[in-house]
Each structure stands twice: as C-alpha cells, then as structure tokens.
Design an enzyme around this catalytic site. Sequence first.
Site, PDB file in Angstrom:
ATOM      1  N   ASP A  21       0.854  -1.194   0.000  1.00  8.53           N
ATOM      2  CA  ASP A  21       0.000   0.000   0.000  1.00  8.53           C
ATOM      3  C   ASP A  21       0.890   1.244   0.000  1.00  8.53           C
ATOM      4  O   ASP A  21       1.721   1.416   0.898  1.00  8.53           O
ATOM      5  CB  ASP A  21      -0.885  -0.046   1.252  1.00  8.53           C
ATOM      6  CG  ASP A  21      -1.689   1.235   1.422  1.00  8.53           C
ATOM      7  OD1 ASP A  21      -1.902   1.944   0.424  1.00  8.53           O
ATOM      8  OD2 ASP A  21      -2.105   1.518   2.567  1.00  8.53           O
ATOM      9  N   ASN A  23      -0.367   4.544  -0.251  1.00 10.24           N
ATOM     10  CA  ASN A  23      -0.980   5.813   0.193  1.00 10.24           C
ATOM     11  C   ASN A  23      -1.670   5.734   1.555  1.00 10.24           C
ATOM     12  O   ASN A  23      -2.423   6.631   1.933  1.00 10.24           O
ATOM     13  CB  ASN A  23      -1.976   6.310  -0.864  1.00 10.24           C
ATOM     14  CG  ASN A  23      -3.115   5.319  -1.085  1.00 10.24           C
ATOM     15  OD1 ASN A  23      -3.135   4.258  -0.454  1.00 10.24           O
ATOM     16  ND2 ASN A  23      -4.047   5.640  -1.958  1.00 10.24           N
ATOM     17  N   ASP A  25      -4.078   3.913   2.723  1.00  8.78           N
ATOM     18  CA  ASP A  25      -5.515   3.634   2.905  1.00  8.78           C
ATOM     19  C   ASP A  25      -5.761   2.179   3.325  1.00  8.78           C
ATOM     20  O   ASP A  25      -6.911   1.735   3.417  1.00  8.78           O
ATOM     21  CB  ASP A  25      -6.330   3.984   1.645  1.00  8.78           C
ATOM     22  CG  ASP A  25      -5.996   3.075   0.467  1.00  8.78           C
ATOM     23  OD1 ASP A  25      -5.075   2.232   0.587  1.00  8.78           O
ATOM     24  OD2 ASP A  25      -6.644   3.202  -0.588  1.00  8.78           O
ATOM     25  N   ASP A  29      -1.821  -1.232  -3.743  1.00  3.92           N
ATOM     26  CA  ASP A  29      -2.152  -0.471  -4.956  1.00  3.92           C
ATOM     27  C   ASP A  29      -1.009  -0.537  -5.973  1.00  3.92           C
ATOM     28  O   ASP A  29       0.044  -1.131  -5.709  1.00  3.92           O
ATOM     29  CB  ASP A  29      -2.505   0.983  -4.608  1.00  3.92           C
ATOM     30  CG  ASP A  29      -1.459   1.613  -3.690  1.00  3.92           C
ATOM     31  OD1 ASP A  29      -0.259   1.380  -3.928  1.00  3.92           O
ATOM     32  OD2 ASP A  29      -1.845   2.298  -2.720  1.00  3.92           O
ATOM     33  N   ASP A  98      -5.157 -10.711 -15.510  1.00  4.98           N
ATOM     34  CA  ASP A  98      -6.228 -11.674 -15.317  1.00  4.98           C
ATOM     35  C   ASP A  98      -7.355 -11.330 -16.279  1.00  4.98           C
ATOM     36  O   ASP A  98      -7.750 -10.163 -16.370  1.00  4.98           O
ATOM     37  CB  ASP A  98      -6.740 -11.577 -13.866  1.00  4.98           C
ATOM     38  CG  ASP A  98      -6.897 -12.925 -13.206  1.00  4.98           C
ATOM     39  OD1 ASP A  98      -7.718 -13.714 -13.707  1.00  4.98           O
ATOM     40  OD2 ASP A  98      -6.208 -13.181 -12.211  1.00  4.98           O
ATOM     41  N   ASP A 202      -9.504 -16.648 -16.128  1.00  2.08           N
ATOM     42  CA  ASP A 202     -10.255 -17.068 -14.951  1.00  2.08           C
ATOM     43  C   ASP A 202     -11.396 -18.026 -15.327  1.00  2.08           C
ATOM     44  O   ASP A 202     -12.169 -17.729 -16.255  1.00  2.08           O
ATOM     45  CB  ASP A 202     -10.843 -15.817 -14.286  1.00  2.08           C
ATOM     46  CG  ASP A 202     -11.508 -16.101 -12.966  1.00  2.08           C
ATOM     47  OD1 ASP A 202     -10.797 -16.448 -12.016  1.00  2.08           O
ATOM     48  OD2 ASP A 202     -12.752 -15.966 -12.887  1.00  2.08           O
ATOM     49  N   GLU A 256      -7.384 -21.204 -16.156  1.00  2.00           N
ATOM     50  CA  GLU A 256      -7.622 -21.821 -14.854  1.00  2.00           C
ATOM     51  C   GLU A 256      -8.437 -23.087 -15.092  1.00  2.00           C
ATOM     52  O   GLU A 256      -9.515 -23.026 -15.681  1.00  2.00           O
ATOM     53  CB  GLU A 256      -8.387 -20.861 -13.944  1.00  2.00           C
ATOM     54  CG  GLU A 256      -8.457 -21.373 -12.524  1.00  2.00           C
ATOM     55  CD  GLU A 256      -9.456 -20.640 -11.649  1.00  2.00           C
ATOM     56  OE1 GLU A 256      -9.373 -20.788 -10.432  1.00  2.00           O
ATOM     57  OE2 GLU A 256     -10.334 -19.942 -12.180  1.00  2.00           O
ATOM     58  N   HIS A 326      -3.890 -17.383  -4.840  1.00  2.43           N
ATOM     59  CA  HIS A 326      -4.753 -16.618  -3.929  1.00  2.43           C
ATOM     60  C   HIS A 326      -5.999 -17.399  -3.489  1.00  2.43           C
ATOM     61  O   HIS A 326      -6.782 -16.884  -2.699  1.00  2.43           O
ATOM     62  CB  HIS A 326      -5.174 -15.322  -4.619  1.00  2.43           C
ATOM     63  CG  HIS A 326      -5.981 -15.588  -5.851  1.00  2.43           C
ATOM     64  ND1 HIS A 326      -5.449 -16.156  -6.987  1.00  2.43           N
ATOM     65  CD2 HIS A 326      -7.284 -15.404  -6.113  1.00  2.43           C
ATOM     66  CE1 HIS A 326      -6.403 -16.299  -7.882  1.00  2.43           C
ATOM     67  NE2 HIS A 326      -7.525 -15.844  -7.384  1.00  2.43           N
TER      68      HIS A 326
HETATM   69  C1  NOJ Z   1     -11.259 -18.142  -9.782  1.00  4.02           C
HETATM   70  C2  NOJ Z   1     -10.488 -17.117  -9.035  1.00  4.02           C
HETATM   71  O1  NOJ Z   1      -9.167 -17.544  -8.870  1.00  4.02           O
HETATM   72  C3  NOJ Z   1     -11.205 -16.891  -7.725  1.00  4.02           C
HETATM   73  O2  NOJ Z   1     -10.473 -16.088  -6.847  1.00  4.02           O
HETATM   74  C4  NOJ Z   1     -12.558 -16.294  -8.043  1.00  4.02           C
HETATM   75  O3  NOJ Z   1     -13.299 -16.188  -6.850  1.00  4.02           O
HETATM   76  C5  NOJ Z   1     -13.349 -17.162  -9.031  1.00  4.02           C
HETATM   77  N1  NOJ Z   1     -12.543 -17.626 -10.110  1.00  4.02           N
HETATM   78  C6  NOJ Z   1     -14.505 -16.392  -9.616  1.00  4.02           C
HETATM   79  O4  NOJ Z   1     -14.026 -15.433 -10.510  1.00  4.02           O
END
Ligand code: NOJ
Length: 554
Positions: A21, A23, A25, A29, A98, A202, A256, A326
Amino acid sequence: MKTRWYKDSVFYQIYPRSFCDSNGDGIGDIKGIISKLDYLKSLGITAVWLSPCYKSPNDDNGYDISDYRDIMDEFGTLDDWKEMIEGMHKRGIKLVMDLVVNHTSDEHEWFKQSRSSIDNPYRDYYFWRKGSGKDGKKPPNNWTSRFGGSAWAYDEQTGEYYLHLFSKKQPDLNWDNPKVRQEVVDICNYWFELGVDGFRCDVIIYISKQEGLPNAKWNPFTCGDEYFVIGPHYHEYIHEINQKSWSKYDIMTVGEGQGITVADAESMVAEPREELDAIFTFEHQEADARMSVVPRKFKLSRFKKIMTSWQNIPNTCWNSLFLENHDYSRSIPRYIKPEFRKEGAKMLAVTMNFMKGTPYIFQGQEIGMTNIEHFKPKDYVDIVSKNVYKIAKKIFPLVPVVKWALQKRARDHARTPMQWSAEENAGFTTGTPWMYVNPNYKEINVAEAEADPDSVLNFYRKINKFRVGNKIIKDGTYNEFYAKSDKVFVYARELHGVSYLVAANWTHKVVEFDLPEQFKGKTSKLVMSNYFDSKEEAGDCNLMPYEAVVWEIK
Ligand code: NOJ
C-alpha cells in the site's frame, strides 16, 4: 509471431490488494507495486501474473469487473498502470493480466442494460430464464453456485432469474451470443495494444453451458461441474478468440482449469489446436483435500502420481507448476512440520522448480509465509469463507467441521498482507490494513530474509537464476524413481546425456536414499541443495529432514 517465451519464464503472482500500500488507505495499490519492482527483479523472476486490477465493486476482490478498460479506484489510475508496465518491461519482466470473462459484475454497464428490460439489446449478454414450478417461483434449474446456494437470482425488475455460477454479483456471460465473444476479443486487443504480455484466464473452462441448461444430476463429488466444465462449444469459442486476438500477438494464455484432469491436457493446450498455451490443473491439490477443499491427510505417493502424470503429457503441451495461489491456503502448513519451515519451503521449491513447465511463485511464498494459526470467524473476509460459515450456522452441527476446514483451507490465508518488515502492519501499510496481518510478521518478513544469506528468499533467488535459460530443465525428459514411496520424491531430467537427479525428502525424519542403479559409477556433482553439508557426489546417503539435493550426472 509467437515465440513461446513463457517456456523460459518464472512467474510471480501478485494479489494487488495485499501486496503493498503506497498511500496509507490500508489497501495495496499499483504505486505500491511500482515501489517493489527492483525487489521483483532481484528475485530473478521474469514475468508477473497480476490478479484483477480493473474497476470493481469488490464483491469477490476484483473478480467481479464493472469496467474492463479501467483501473480500480483504490488501486490507482490507468496512468499509474502504464508507469508500472513500463517499469516492468524496462527490467525485462513481462506482465500477464487476469482475464475474467466467464462473468462480469452486476454493476457492469452490460448487466445494468440487460436487467433493465426483456427487450434490451444487452438482454442476451447473460442467461435470463423464467422461474420453474407451478407458480414460477422456483429457480429455472437446480444448478448451485460455486460459492453456495442456488446459481440463480431473481430480479424484480423483469420478473426473471439470471444465472450466476459464482456470487449473485457475478452474473454469467452468455458466450453463445457472438456479440459477447467479440467483446472479449476487443478487451484482449485493447490490453495487448497497451503492451500486456498475456492473460491468465479465470474459470475459462466454464464459458460454454450445456444446451437448454438441463437440471444437474446431484453428485456431491462434482457439484454439477460436468454441466459447465468444457461445455459443448468450449473448444470452438476458445479457438475463435485465439484466432481473432491471441494468435496475433506475442503473448501467452494460461487457463484456470478446476476439474481438468490429465486426460484433458491434450485437448486443452496442444499447440496445433490453437487454443490456450497452458493450463493450471488442480489435480495435485487433491493430494491433501477432496474436491480441492475438504481437508484430508496428505499422501506423498498420491501427490507424486498426479505430478508425474502431468510431467508426461505430450510434447505438444505445456505445464504450469504451482503450489500456491490466492485461492489456496499456504503450502508450508499443508506439507511441512512447522519447526522445519525454512528447510521445508526450500525443499518444496526444489521439487517444483526442476520440473518441466512454467513455475509460478505466489507473493509471500518466497519468504515462506504461513497460514494464520487462529482465525476467528469474524476475521474471515473472503466471500466464500463468509458464505460457508453462514450456511454452517443454519445447520448448527456443521459449525465445528466448517471452522476446522476453514482453519486449514480458507482462501483468506493466502490473502493476508505481504510481510515486508518487522515494522507495524508488516510494513504493508501505514494505515489500517484491509485484512488481518499474520502476527508472525515479526519473524517472517522480507527485511529479515534479505539479511540472512541462508533465507528462503535467497534460496529462491538461487533457484531462479539456475533455472532461467537452463535447457535441461526446459526440455529434458522426466523420469520418476521410487514412485510408491511416501517419503521421498525422486526424479531425473535428462537432455543429451546430462541428467539432473532430484532427490527430496518430504518427511521430518532422516530417510535413507539409494542411488538408482543407472546413475552408479558416473561423474556427478551437487548443483543445488538446501543443507550446507549435502553429499557432493551422487550416491547412497541419508537425507536429513526435508533435505533436497540435485546432482548433475554425466
Ligand atoms: C477463480 C479465481 O481464482 C477466484 O479467486 C474467483 O473467486 C473465481 N474464479 C470467480 O471469478
């Protein structure tokens, strides 16, 4: 012309909200990322996968996009983004963004139009259906959302339901509409013209739904996946995007692939198909979980079988190598006893990074970040954790089970702020962090790792340096030994008579290692290890807890 540069790359995944981060908040970012570009360069990575940074109301932290061509206010501006990509390119780092186009946000202009009336030109950008049952008050079919509950939401305005395989605020796009596919082409080309080097796509395998949207047969092991995964027009649609956009630029795409097994590999990524360049399979995540989410005891032989099967996919295909992202809890608590955090993190790095494919390091993995040990229900901020907990509370006996599962697997664990230093809030922000900071930041942080020549961080640097441009790792054959062992992972990579033999002890105990017959009596030397006194020449030996060695053998 495609140069397939990604086959020589090491990727680093940034989850921008939790990275840095600038700034105060409390939210990571783009300027924060810019301030860490020299750090990224010093890691020896050559490409970044940046999780979504587009405009979004953040129901699912950016995976719900309301404007594909602009940057989320909390992250900065398009000018900041341009400065970031320029800074990356100047340092020889590619940027892969992404691409989230199975669904949009319900706050995207297309959806606002679409929901406004039955005859709006955007109506057919999404799936709208009348309710079922005598009074039409039931959802159109029995599909369930991946985030819990029905996959249909009723919309008062036109009295119909829309489909959302994820949250209610993530309506699914109707890819059967050629206009939708053209929008995707235009979005891709927009970013390519701005210099983007590729996309991580995704839940791309969900884009083509079964014709007529039939009821799913309830199968608790798939949750109806067979009704969305690689639907009837998947290949046709992806090939179309490839031809109209992806193939025209020197970029890479990685899809994915939830639910994708090794049997699908060839049809998904073989080069002659001109579809995706690579895919993330999640099969190996099953080694310590069912359906990727319900924890079970880790079994190394199960893990190895899956990894090996993917290493043996045809040469026309390409692999993606990862343990963390993630959406998963951290790898160390999953595979390693806590007292061996450093040795274990390095062992995992060796095991993964000498394989064939493109490796991905998730932010924090390079310093051996771990899960939060004692999350309280109120600390979970992820939509999935919150939903699951809400559902559990309705069926009370489920609460302890869900608490246990979340403690092991919640996505929140990966999303705690990056630990930069021992300063307040791990040096991530000077403000109030948007999410829980792991209290172990005082011991586990980048500043500490920089100062320690023997740190996990410096080990990753060593491996990345060794790997990038190494032809044996890129093109060598793969051969596994002792496949049934639940203690060691042993494999060799070979090219033109030179082999790397990787031997990794996946246990916290000393394990006896026998050099496979075919390597006996050959010239060898140690090229990588996570102990200072590993055996210099290939041979029978005791491998210390989580010791990993690589010998070059001729
Ligand atoms: C896969 C992503 O990696 C995940 O974080 C997301 O919640 C779902 N697709 C929906 O977009």
